[in-house]
Design a protein around this motif. Structure first.
Motif, PDB file in Angstrom:
ATOM      1  N   GLY A  54      -2.985   2.444 -20.905  1.00  0.00           N
ATOM      2  CA  GLY A  54      -2.740   1.433 -21.931  1.00  0.00           C
ATOM      3  C   GLY A  54      -1.267   1.249 -22.256  1.00  0.00           C
ATOM      4  O   GLY A  54      -0.769   0.118 -22.375  1.00  0.00           O
ATOM      5  N   ALA A  55      -0.535   2.340 -22.385  1.00  0.00           N
ATOM      6  CA  ALA A  55       0.890   2.246 -22.721  1.00  0.00           C
ATOM      7  C   ALA A  55       1.681   1.627 -21.576  1.00  0.00           C
ATOM      8  O   ALA A  55       2.616   0.851 -21.797  1.00  0.00           O
ATOM      9  N   THR A  56       1.306   1.973 -20.341  1.00  0.00           N
ATOM     10  CA  THR A  56       2.040   1.424 -19.190  1.00  0.00           C
ATOM     11  C   THR A  56       1.734  -0.067 -19.014  1.00  0.00           C
ATOM     12  O   THR A  56       2.568  -0.815 -18.504  1.00  0.00           O
ATOM     13  N   GLU A  57       0.531  -0.483 -19.439  1.00  0.00           N
ATOM     14  CA  GLU A  57       0.196  -1.911 -19.386  1.00  0.00           C
ATOM     15  C   GLU A  57       1.104  -2.716 -20.315  1.00  0.00           C
ATOM     16  O   GLU A  57       1.565  -3.810 -19.963  1.00  0.00           O
ATOM     17  N   GLU A 178      -3.143   5.506  -8.785  1.00  0.00           N
ATOM     18  CA  GLU A 178      -3.204   5.293 -10.234  1.00  0.00           C
ATOM     19  C   GLU A 178      -2.193   6.161 -10.971  1.00  0.00           C
ATOM     20  O   GLU A 178      -1.439   5.685 -11.830  1.00  0.00           O
ATOM     21  N   PHE A 179      -2.160   7.457 -10.637  1.00  0.00           N
ATOM     22  CA  PHE A 179      -1.256   8.370 -11.338  1.00  0.00           C
ATOM     23  C   PHE A 179       0.197   8.102 -10.965  1.00  0.00           C
ATOM     24  O   PHE A 179       1.101   8.249 -11.799  1.00  0.00           O
ATOM     25  N   ASP A 204     -10.646  -3.256   1.175  1.00  0.00           N
ATOM     26  CA  ASP A 204     -10.260  -4.252   2.163  1.00  0.00           C
ATOM     27  C   ASP A 204      -8.766  -4.136   2.483  1.00  0.00           C
ATOM     28  O   ASP A 204      -7.923  -4.124   1.588  1.00  0.00           O
ATOM     29  N   ARG A 205      -8.484  -4.076   3.770  1.00  0.00           N
ATOM     30  CA  ARG A 205      -7.119  -3.771   4.219  1.00  0.00           C
ATOM     31  C   ARG A 205      -6.100  -4.829   3.788  1.00  0.00           C
ATOM     32  O   ARG A 205      -4.982  -4.509   3.413  1.00  0.00           O
ATOM     33  N   ASP A 206      -6.468  -6.100   3.863  1.00  0.00           N
ATOM     34  CA  ASP A 206      -5.524  -7.162   3.499  1.00  0.00           C
ATOM     35  C   ASP A 206      -5.147  -7.087   2.022  1.00  0.00           C
ATOM     36  O   ASP A 206      -3.977  -7.265   1.653  1.00  0.00           O
ATOM     37  N   ILE A 207      -6.145  -6.835   1.182  1.00  0.00           N
ATOM     38  CA  ILE A 207      -5.873  -6.747  -0.260  1.00  0.00           C
ATOM     39  C   ILE A 207      -5.083  -5.479  -0.576  1.00  0.00           C
ATOM     40  O   ILE A 207      -4.180  -5.492  -1.428  1.00  0.00           O
ATOM     41  N   VAL A 208      -5.386  -4.382   0.126  1.00  0.00           N
ATOM     42  CA  VAL A 208      -4.640  -3.134  -0.065  1.00  0.00           C
ATOM     43  C   VAL A 208      -3.155  -3.349   0.253  1.00  0.00           C
ATOM     44  O   VAL A 208      -2.280  -2.783  -0.416  1.00  0.00           O
ATOM     45  N   GLN A 209      -2.870  -4.162   1.267  1.00  0.00           N
ATOM     46  CA  GLN A 209      -1.467  -4.387   1.637  1.00  0.00           C
ATOM     47  C   GLN A 209      -0.669  -4.973   0.476  1.00  0.00           C
ATOM     48  O   GLN A 209       0.503  -4.648   0.289  1.00  0.00           O
ATOM     49  N   HIS A 210      -1.303  -5.822  -0.315  1.00  0.00           N
ATOM     50  CA  HIS A 210      -0.631  -6.359  -1.511  1.00  0.00           C
ATOM     51  C   HIS A 210      -0.274  -5.231  -2.477  1.00  0.00           C
ATOM     52  O   HIS A 210       0.801  -5.234  -3.081  1.00  0.00           O
ATOM     53  N   LEU A 211      -1.194  -4.263  -2.632  1.00  0.00           N
ATOM     54  CA  LEU A 211      -0.927  -3.140  -3.532  1.00  0.00           C
ATOM     55  C   LEU A 211       0.164  -2.241  -2.954  1.00  0.00           C
ATOM     56  O   LEU A 211       1.006  -1.721  -3.694  1.00  0.00           O
ATOM     57  N   VAL A 212       0.161  -2.060  -1.641  1.00  0.00           N
ATOM     58  CA  VAL A 212       1.221  -1.280  -0.993  1.00  0.00           C
ATOM     59  C   VAL A 212       2.586  -1.908  -1.286  1.00  0.00           C
ATOM     60  O   VAL A 212       3.542  -1.219  -1.661  1.00  0.00           O
ATOM     61  N   VAL A 343      -9.332   0.083  -8.591  1.00  0.00           N
ATOM     62  CA  VAL A 343      -8.157   0.961  -8.598  1.00  0.00           C
ATOM     63  C   VAL A 343      -7.287   0.497  -9.758  1.00  0.00           C
ATOM     64  O   VAL A 343      -6.738  -0.607  -9.737  1.00  0.00           O
ATOM     65  N   PHE A 344      -7.173   1.343 -10.797  1.00  0.00           N
ATOM     66  CA  PHE A 344      -6.483   0.945 -12.026  1.00  0.00           C
ATOM     67  C   PHE A 344      -4.971   1.150 -11.913  1.00  0.00           C
ATOM     68  O   PHE A 344      -4.354   1.872 -12.706  1.00  0.00           O
ATOM     69  N   THR A 345      -4.399   0.517 -10.906  1.00  0.00           N
ATOM     70  CA  THR A 345      -2.954   0.417 -10.808  1.00  0.00           C
ATOM     71  C   THR A 345      -2.544  -0.867 -11.531  1.00  0.00           C
ATOM     72  O   THR A 345      -3.374  -1.575 -12.077  1.00  0.00           O
TER      73      THR A 345
END
Length: 448
Positions: A54-57, A178-179, A204-212, A343-345
Motif C-alpha cells: 500500500g505505501a509503495t503504491e 513482488e518483494f 504468458d511470456r509476452d506479458i511477462v516481458q513488459h514486467l521485465v 503478481v502484485f508488482t
C-alpha cells in the motif's frame, strides 16, 4: 490416546475451513499447527504483503503524477509500515484459536508425525482419528548448495525491522518480483538472480516481458540464466556466487533471500507409516481430494497434488469439498473454475485461463489479440508506461480461453475475465455491455 472423528494437520485457510465446518456438524475435531494459527496467507504471505505494498503504491502514483498536479513524492517509512502490518498479523492467531474453542475444537501447537494408518504422534500425545486431513501448506525450498542456509525466507522479509541497503533474491518467481519491487521503492538496491531463461515461467511470456522491462526501469538488476552455487558471509555483507554458461560471477549484498519456490510441507510427516502416496508436488489425491492409497486421509491446499493453483481462494474451496466429503461421504468431486492469478508488482500482472502456449498445445482453433494500451485514455490519465493485454479467443464458439494483463487495476479487471470464462460468455455479449466510464473495466471491450 485421544480419539477424534476428524483431526486436521495445519491451520491455514484450508485446514481452518475443514475444522470449522466439521465441528459445526457435530463431529469431534482436533487441529494442530507447529506455527501460529492462521497459515501463510494471513500471517506470512498475501495479507501482510498487500498491507506493505500500500505505501509503495502511494509513492508510485505520486511519482507518475509529479509535475502533473503533485509536487512532492513521499518517502516510504519502513518502521511505520511494519507496525501497521503487525496490527493485522498479531490479532489473527488468538482470534482463530478463540473461534476453535467456541466450536469445541481441541487445539494443539506442535508438529505431527504418522505412526500408522490411523494414528498420529502430536507432541507428547498419540492421536487416533477416523479421518485425517493434511493441510500443511508449503514452505521455502531448501537451498542445497554451500551457504544455502544463510539465505533468509519470505517470512523474514515481511518481518524486517529495518530494510537493508541492498537485497539479493534467489529465484525469479512472483515472491522475488513482488518483494524486489517493494524494496526498490522503499530505497534499497535490489538484485534478482534466476536460473531460467525466462522469469515467472507460469505466466504468458509476452506479458511477462513488459514486467521485465518495468522491473529493470525501476533500477532492479534482473540477472537471468544464472545458477547460484554459493553464499559466503563476510564481515558486514554476503557474497553470492552465480554460474552462467560456465562462468562465475560474484554479487555483494547486505542480505540474501531464498525465493526459489515453495514445495509442499509434507516431507516430515512420516507419510510412509500411514501408507500415504505422495510426490514432490504433494499428497496424491483423487477427485474427492482423498488419498489414493489410504481412504482415511484427505488433503487440501498446497499440500495436495491436485489441479488447483497454490492460491488462497483455491485452498478455501478445497477445504469446503474435503469437509463435505467427510461429513456426507464422497459425493462432491473437485471441479475447478477459472483461477485468476496476480503478481502484485507495480505494474500489476494478472492472468486467467489458458496461455497462448497452452492453447496451442491443446490444438484449439484460437485467435490472439495482443497489444500495448499505453496510448489509451486510462493509461494517459494515470501516466503509466506499461499497459498491455493479450486475450485468447476460441474461434469456434467465440468465447474467451484466456486473458493476460499488465497495468493499473489488472488485479480487479482479471476477475471480470474469469467470470466471462466461467459463464462461457460470448465476446459480443462483453463488447455490448455498458461499463462505467472512465474505469479500467471499460477498456475490456477494446481487448476482444
Amino acid at each position: 490416546m485421544k480419539k477424534y472423528d476428524v483431526f486436521v494437520i495445519g491451520s491455514g485457510m484450508s485446514g481452518m475451513t475443514v475444522a470449522n465446518k466439521c465441528a459445526s456438524k457435530g463431529l469431534k475435531v482436533g487441529i494442530t499447527d507447529e506455527l501460529p494459527y492462521g497459515g501463510t496467507c494471513a500471517l506470512r504471505g498475501c495479507d501482510p504483503k498487500k498491507v506493505i505494498i500500500g505505501a509503495t503504491e502511494v509513492r508510485d502514483f505520486a511519482q507518475r503524477l509529479k509535475g502533473n498536479g503533485i509536487d512532492t513524492v513521499p518517502e516510504v517509512n519502513w518502521e511505520d509500515i511494519m507496525a501497521f502490518k503487525e496490527s493485522f498479523v498479531d490479532a489473527m492467531p488468538p482470534k482463530i484459536e478463540k473461534g476453535y474453542k467456541n466450536k469445541d475444537i481441541d487445539t494443539y501447537h506442535t508438529s505431527a508425525k504418522f505412526l500408522s494408518d490411523n494414528t498420529l504422534q502430536v507432541g507428547d500425545e498419540v492421536i487416533e482419528a477416523d479421518k485425517f486431513v493434511i493441510a500443511t501448506g508449503a514452505k521455502p525450498r531448501v537451498l542445497d548448495f554451500e551457504g544455502g542456509n544463510l539465505a533468509l525466507s519470505s517470512t523474514d522479509f515481511l518481518n524486517l525491522k529495518k530494510l537493508p541497503k541492498s537485497l539479493l533474491f534467489i529465484g525469479g518467481g512472483y515472491i522475488a518480483f513482488e518483494f524486489a519491487h517493494i524494496a526498490a521503492r522503499a530505497g534499497a538496491d535490489v538484485t534478482i538472480l534466476h536460473r531460467g531463461e525466462f522469469p515467472l515461467e507460469n505466466f504468458d511470456r509476452d506479458i511477462v516481458q513488459h514486467l521485465v522491462d518495468a522491473t529493470r526501469k525501476l533500477g532492479i538488476k534482473l540477472v537471468l540464466e544464472t545458477e547460484v552455487s554459493k553464499i559466503e558471509k563476510k564481515e558486514d555483507h554476503y557474497v553470492v556466487t552465480g554460474k552462467s554458461n560456465g562462468k562465475e560471477t560474484t554479487y555483494k549484498t547486505a542480505s540474501v533471500f531464498n525465493s526459489a519456490g515453495r514445495p509442499p510441507a509434507i516431507f516430515d510427516l512420516d507419510l510412509e507409516k500411514a501408507g500415504i502416496s505422495f510426490s514432490k508436488k504433494g499428497i496424491t489425491v483423487n477427485e474427492y481430494l482423498q488419498s489414493t492409497s489410504n481412504p482415511n486421509i484427505y488433503a487440501a491446499g498446497d499440500s495436495a497434488d491436485s489441479r488447483g493453483l497454490p492460491l488462497t481462494p483455491v485452498a478455501v474451496m478445497e477445504g469446503h469439498i474435503v469437509a463435505s466429503n467427510i461429513i456426507k461421504g464422497n459425493k462432491k468431486k473437485v471441479n475447478y473454475p477459472p483461477m485468476p492469478s496476480v503478481v502484485f508488482t507495480l505494474p500489476i500482472l494478472a492472468s486467467v485461463g489458458l496461455t497462448e502456449a497452452e492453447a496451442k498445445s491443446k490444438q484449439i482453433e484460437y485467435q490472439v489479440n495482443y497489444n500495448h494500451a499505453e496510448s489509451w485514455f486510462n493509461a494517459k490519465r494515470l501516466n503509466v508506461k506499461e499497459y498491455a493485454y493479450k486475450t485468447i479467443i476460441n474461434k469456434e464458439n467465440q468465447t474467451i480461453l484466456g486473458a493476460h494483463l499488465i497495468g493499473p487495476n489488472a488485479e480487479e479487471t482479471i476477475n471480470l475475465f474469469a467470470m466471462a470464462i466461467k459463464t462461457k460468455m460470448k465476446i459480443n455479449e462483453l463488447r455490448t455491455m455498458i461499463f462505467t466510464y472512465p474505469t479500467l473495466s471499460s477498456d475490456i471491450p477494446h481487448m476482444l
